[in-house]
Design a protein around this motif. Structure first.
Motif: not given
Ligand SMILES: *Cc1c(COP(=O)(O)O)cnc(C)c1O
Length: 239
Positions: A209-238
């Motif tokens: 599960g990442m920014s785009a699919d964390l809901e699907e990951a949670v529904s399939e039992g994920a215990t750890h999510l790796r989220v970048g752009s949804a929190i820090l923004g688009s990487r290209l602009s930085h």
């Protein structure tokens, strides 16, 4: 950046707002799945973003962060003020010749996908007498160019890790296949995780599960999510 820099304040506010929104998404996904948010660890992926952003994250209560390149991660995290309070996850493809360096400063390697890498990490952690949490990265798209071991070989690799003295097998990690529905892939991952856990009870983590699919990951039992752009923004602009 210093605290009297007004742009620093607005960056902290931006990160705080995004972080809150992600926590709300996780809470909603947990509720829909009948799970507790306490079961989920959020790892914020900080690749391409400066250490000042990591300082903001830490001040906002983030405990787990992820990086995917040794060349970037090592110097960045060497300058982090609160390094001791932060769990650093290595989540990228790792060349065996960089494994020894990475094993010295990260807390978790999520991307272990071949025996040669197990040997390199084991040798350094033995030498340092340092424990390292590791996950077996699974390829869910039938090929290994983006990293990961094919599902058929996952248990054998897990067994090898469990035989080392200083690598602690904690579970599995995967990235959803590009351009496909992530849910069946995450369901497959969960099945592989269950199989490994039957032999190794401590291997209970499922990092998916990442920014785009964390809901699907949670529904399939994920215990750890790796989220970048949804929190820090688009990487290209930085970059
Ligand atoms: C960059 C990265 C992420 C975060 O992806 P976002 O889409 O920015 O949330 C997660 N996992 C891995 C392996 C990554 O390289």
């Amino acid at each position: 950046m210093t605290t009297d820099d007004p742009t620093d304040d607005s960056r902290r506010t931006e990160i705080a707002t995004n972080l809150r929104a992600v926590h709300e998404r996780i809470a909603a996904a947990c509720e829909a799945a009948g799970r507790s948010p306490d079961e989920i660890t959020l790892t914020v992926v900080t690749k391409f973003f400066p250490v000042s952003d990591v300082e903001h994250l830490v001040s906002l209560g983030v405990t787990d962060v992820g990086e995917n390149r040794h060349q970037e991660a090592e110097p960045k995290y060497a300058t982090l003020t609160a390094r001791a309070g932060v769990t650093l996850h290595f989540i990228g493809q790792l060349q065996s010749n960089k494994a020894s360096a990475v094993a010295r400063y990260v807390d978790v390697v999520e991307s272990v996908d071949r025996a040669k890498l197990v040997r390199a990490l084991a040798s350094t952690t033995d030498e340092l007498d340092r424990h390292l949490d590791v996950l077996v990265q699974i390829s869910l798209d039938g090929e290994t160019s983006r990293g990961g071991v094919l599902p058929d070989a996952a248990r054998n690799l897990a067994d090898r890790i469990a035989l080392t003295d200083h690598l602690r097998l904690r579970g599995v990690m995967a990235v959803a296949p590009l351009g496909a529905d992530p849910r069946p892939a995450f369901a497959t991952l969960r099945g592989i995780a269950d199989g490994i856990r039957a032999d190794h009870p401590e291997a209970s983590w499922i990092s998916a599960g990442m920014s785009a699919d964390l809901e699907e990951a949670v529904s399939e039992g994920a215990t750890h999510l790796r989220v970048g752009s949804a929190i820090l923004g688009s990487r290209l602009s930085h970059r």
